[in-house]
Every structure is written in C-alpha cells, then in structure tokens.
Enzyme design. Structure first.
Site, PDB file in Angstrom:
ATOM      1  N   LYS A  50      15.695  21.999  -9.482  1.00 29.27           N
ATOM      2  CA  LYS A  50      15.002  20.772  -9.905  1.00 29.27           C
ATOM      3  C   LYS A  50      15.795  19.874 -10.836  1.00 29.27           C
ATOM      4  CE  LYS A  50      10.759  20.189 -10.121  1.00 29.27           C
ATOM      5  NZ  LYS A  50       9.362  20.151 -10.562  1.00 29.27           N
ATOM      6  N   SER A  95      14.796  22.355 -14.717  1.00 32.09           N
ATOM      7  CA  SER A  95      13.620  23.177 -14.940  1.00 32.09           C
ATOM      8  C   SER A  95      14.086  24.529 -15.459  1.00 32.09           C
ATOM      9  CB  SER A  95      12.867  23.350 -13.628  1.00 32.09           C
ATOM     10  OG  SER A  95      12.055  24.502 -13.701  1.00 32.09           O
ATOM     11  N   HIS A 118       0.827  -1.219   0.000  1.00 31.83           N
ATOM     12  CA  HIS A 118       0.000   0.000   0.000  1.00 31.83           C
ATOM     13  C   HIS A 118       0.860   1.267   0.000  1.00 31.83           C
ATOM     14  CE1 HIS A 118      -3.349  -2.691   1.324  1.00 31.83           C
ATOM     15  NE2 HIS A 118      -2.377  -3.251   2.023  1.00 31.83           N
ATOM     16  N   GLU A 158       9.264   9.292 -16.733  1.00 36.23           N
ATOM     17  CA  GLU A 158       7.879   9.726 -16.974  1.00 36.23           C
ATOM     18  C   GLU A 158       7.422   9.352 -18.380  1.00 36.23           C
ATOM     19  OE1 GLU A 158       7.175  13.876 -15.064  1.00 36.23           O
ATOM     20  OE2 GLU A 158       9.318  13.650 -15.288  1.00 36.23           O
TER      21      GLU A 158
END
Ligand code: ARG
Length: 467
Positions: free
Chosen positions: A293, A287, A166, A300
């Site tokens: 970042k 970024s 979970h 992704e």
C-alpha cells in the site's frame, strides 16, 4: 513584570478603583484571552506606536512622553521576540500585558498611552491588521499553487483522459484542461482575497470605546501610518464589526472546499483501479501491515481540514448573529477560529502545491481509460448532424443504437465495422472513423474554453500573463 505564579488575588490594576477584589479563578479562566491573543503582539505594539506618535503630533501628550512610550514599546517587542517576556493571565489579554510591562519599564508616562482609545478599538485594529497580513500570505500561497497547475497543464496540454460527469465517463478531455479548471477555481479564490483586503483596508483606531473621543485626534494620520487606505467612518460599527474575520473565514471555506475536491480527485486517481497518477513518497505513507500500500494521507488530511475551516466560519457567524451593537465580550471568541482556520488553510495550500508538482502523471493509463466507456459517442452524434444532416435528437438515437451494438459485441465504438454502423444508419461513411478516436474528439472541441489542446494553450497563456 510580575510572574504569573507569584500573583496574588489582588484588585485589578486597570479598574481597581471600582472593583475591590480580584477575579475568581474560574472568572479569570473564562475571561482571559492572553493564551491565544498573544499572537497579536506585533500588531498591538505597532498600533500603539502609531497612536502615541499621533497623540504627540496633536499635542495631546508631550514629545518626551511619546519618546519614552515608543522606546518602551520597542523594548517590549524585543523581549517578546526573544522569549524573555512573561505573559500573565491575570492581565487578561495582550493589550493589558503590554501596557502593564510598559508601566514597569517607563513609569507614569505609560499611563498616557491609553488616552483617546479603548481596548475595543485596539483589538479591532490588532485583529484587522493580523487578518490583512494573513490574507496577503494567502494570496501568495494561491499564486504558487496556480503556478504549479500552469506548469502541469502546459506539460499535459495533449494528454487525453476521460472527462466525467456523475463520475461516469462522459467525453474525452485533456489533463491540461482539467488542471486549468483548478486554475480557474483558485484564481477566483485569489480574487476574493484581493477584494477582502480592499474591504478591510480601513483603520479602526480612534473609534475609542464606541462613541469616538473628545480629544483632537487625527485618525487619518494613524490610518496612514498603519498602512490603511483611510479610517473607518462610524465608531459604533467599527467596534462591533467582525466582517473582516467573517470574510476571511468565508474565503477560507470556499478555498478549502476547492482543495478538498482536488484532494478527493487525487485520492481516486491514485487508486490502483484508476492509476491515473502516482503520488511521490514525499506525500504518501505506507501501511504497517499491507506492504503493497501507498496511502494518499496528505490529500486525505487536506480533505478533512475543510471540516474544521468550515466549522470555524459557522462558529463565528453564530457568535455574531445575536449581538447588539456595539462591542460585546462574545467577540473575543473570534480569534481562535480565525487562527485555527488560517493555520489549516496555509498548510492545506502548501501540501497541495507540493502534491501537484510531485505527482507522476500516467498518460498511458489516462489514454486507455479515455477511449473506454463509449466516450466518443457524442462525437458520432455530432458527425451525423454535421455530415448526414440529421437533427441532433435523431443523431442521439442512432448513436444510442450504435453504443448498444458495441456493448453487445463487447467492443468500443471505433471497433465496429462500417457495415455494422451502416446497418444502423446507411448515411454513415468511412470518414466517421476520423472522429471516433479520443485525439480527434479532443482536438475538435475548439470552442472558447473548450478542451482542444490549442484552446487550452490559449487559456494557459492568458493565466501566465496574470500570475
Ligand atoms: N480581549 C478582548 C477581546 O479580544 C479585548 C477587548 C476587551 N474590551 C472590553 N471592553 N472588555 O475582545
């Protein structure tokens, strides 16, 4: 060969006897597949050479015509490979483009090549050869991905990390064990690939339009020449079957689903909050506005490619589901789905292999997280069963109280004093602290397939012998 731009709306040379005028522009656009099936040129030419050779061997065409055909086809192959070949949309597909060019090159002998075959068995052959070769590439790519995981697993057989259910801390495991879970997944994908190659290892050529042919062809000969185990057994099924494409897409979808789960873990692990891994610059981007970042773009995109691969499977299943036997033009819609899925899958596997090899594993962060969240609670319960003779259900209850106490004190289980633990159950002794560390917890799980480093090393050895 005629240049596409200078073509006039003339009667089609292949069935001009029956149709007086050429196709309307819209008809040509919806009908033509050359824009994508030119990818099958090598398979088409290989298939035609095998077919012509068999026709001559069987005395159906002369040896001279066969020689002209084979020579012409080889010329076409080099023209396509050098970029000199001009594909024409009016000639619809790869089969008719090649055949028309052959006629220009060698004259009337070209017309004998299509004896005892149809574009229906021809396209089934070309596409099957293509899919089979693609699966062979997929098998190699998966082997490289598995090898990358085996190396990381070996390196981190002792690196403890939290195991999750979970996505909540469950029990400590090792990063090596977690890597080996992916080895199992991609190993299953690879065995599906191998089975599919076996399923599709039957040659369609010679099924002709759908009913076979009256010419004395030798389908075993063409099957052998094209590297198939044997010819297909039913000519109707042969030209209406696209199971090989569906199997490819199913396998690709399952593999992509595995890649996507891995991608998701990489995304989570590389957040500053988790910090379990650091992605290499090669597989991340910065970024344009936030200088701190580092985004896991490659992961992704792998996660997103799964959407189009699964979409391709559904698209082709839907194309096929209502088709009466045998061939229908609907089946021309099979290729783009498979080509697109194949390209996405190749890229996704390669990107993941790179990411797995390149990522920095932050063992310190993993270890710190492994000890938090009362991850050794099960070890305490197991100890109470083993050493104090409690039934597991009672041990579970006692452990629950210990966790509640630790929570109240704001500490880990191992930081509770012996007096604290004995206040919950007097049977607890000093020895319990031996099992409350993550290392002890992990080392104790020696059951077959368990997370103990010794066991994980056995799994690695088993796979090394099979990779
Ligand atoms: N371009 C066609 C396809 O990909 C080839 C087979 C055409 N057969 C036919 N009977 N029109 O399916």
């Amino acid at each position: 060969m005629a240049d596409g731009s200078s073509e006039t709306k003339s009667s089609n040379q292949m069935w001009g006897g029956r149709f007086a005028s050429g196709p309307d522009a819209i008809m040509e656009e919806i009908n033509a597949s050359i824009g994508f099936d030119k990818k099958l040129y090598a398979q088409d030419i290989r298939g035609s050479i095998a077919h012509a050779t068999m026709l001559a061997h069987q005395g159906i065409i002369s040896a001279e015509d066969k020689d002209k055909i084979v020579h012409g086809l080889n010329t076409i192959l080099s023209e396509i490979e050098s970029g000199a070949f001009e594909f024409s949309r009016r000639l619809e597909d790869i089969h008719m483009n090649v055949e028309a060019r052959l006629a220009t090159l060698i004259g009337p002998a070209a017309g004998r090549l299509h004896t005892a075959r149809s574009r229906n068995d021809q396209v089934a052959l070309d596409f099957r050869l293509w899919v089979k070769e693609e699966l062979q590439k997929t098998e190699k790519a998966l082997t490289a991905l598995i090898a990358a995981f085996l190396d990381r697993a070996e390196e981190h057989a002792d690196t403890v990390m939290p195991g999750f259910t979970h996505l909540q801390t469950a029990q400590p495991v090792t990063f090596g064990h977690h890597c080996m879970a992916y080895v199992e997944m991609f190993g299953r994908d690879r065995s599906r690939v191998r089975h599919a190659i076996e399923h599709m290892d039957e040659s369609p050529i010679g099924a002709a339009a759908l009913a076979g042919t009256g010419f004395p062809i030798d389908r075993h000969m063409t099957a052998k020449a094209l590297g198939f185990r044997e010819p297909t057994r039913n000519s109707i099924d042969t030209v209406s079957d696209r199971d090989f494409a569906l199997e490819f897409l199913s396998i690709a979808s399952i593999a992509a689903t595995h890649l996507s789960r891995l991608a998701e873990e990489i995304v989570i692990w590389s957040t500053p909050q988790f910090g379990f891994i650091r992605l290499s610059d090669a597989f991340s981007t910065g970024s344009s506005i936030m200088p701190q970042k580092k985004n896991p773009d490659a992961a992704e995109l792998v996660r997103a490619k799964t959407g189009r691969i699964n979409g391709s499977l559904i698209a082709l299943l839907t194309v096929m589901k209502g088709l009466p036997l045998a061939y229908s033009k609907d089946m021309q819609e099979d290729k783009e789905q498979v080509f697109d899925a194949a390209e996405s899958l190749e890229l996704a596997i390669a990107a993941m292999t790179g990411m797995v090899r390149d990522m920095t594993v932050r063992a310190d962060r993993m270890k710190a997280a492994a000890g938090s969240g009362y991850s050794t609670a099960t070890d305490l319960a197991d100890w109470l069963v083993r050493e104090a003779g409690l039934p597991f259900r009672d041990a579970h209850h006692v452990t629950g109280r210990a966790v509640a106490l630790a929570e109240q004190k704001g500490c880990d289980l191992a930081d509770l004093s012996l007096a604290d633990l004995q206040s919950i159950n007097p049977a607890i002794t000093e020895k319990v602290f031996d099992v409350l560390t993550v290392e002890a917890s992990v080392a104790s799980r020696t059951s077959f397939g368990g997370t103990a480093p010794a066991e994980v090393r056995k799994q690695i050895a088993w796979w090394r012998a099979r990779n």
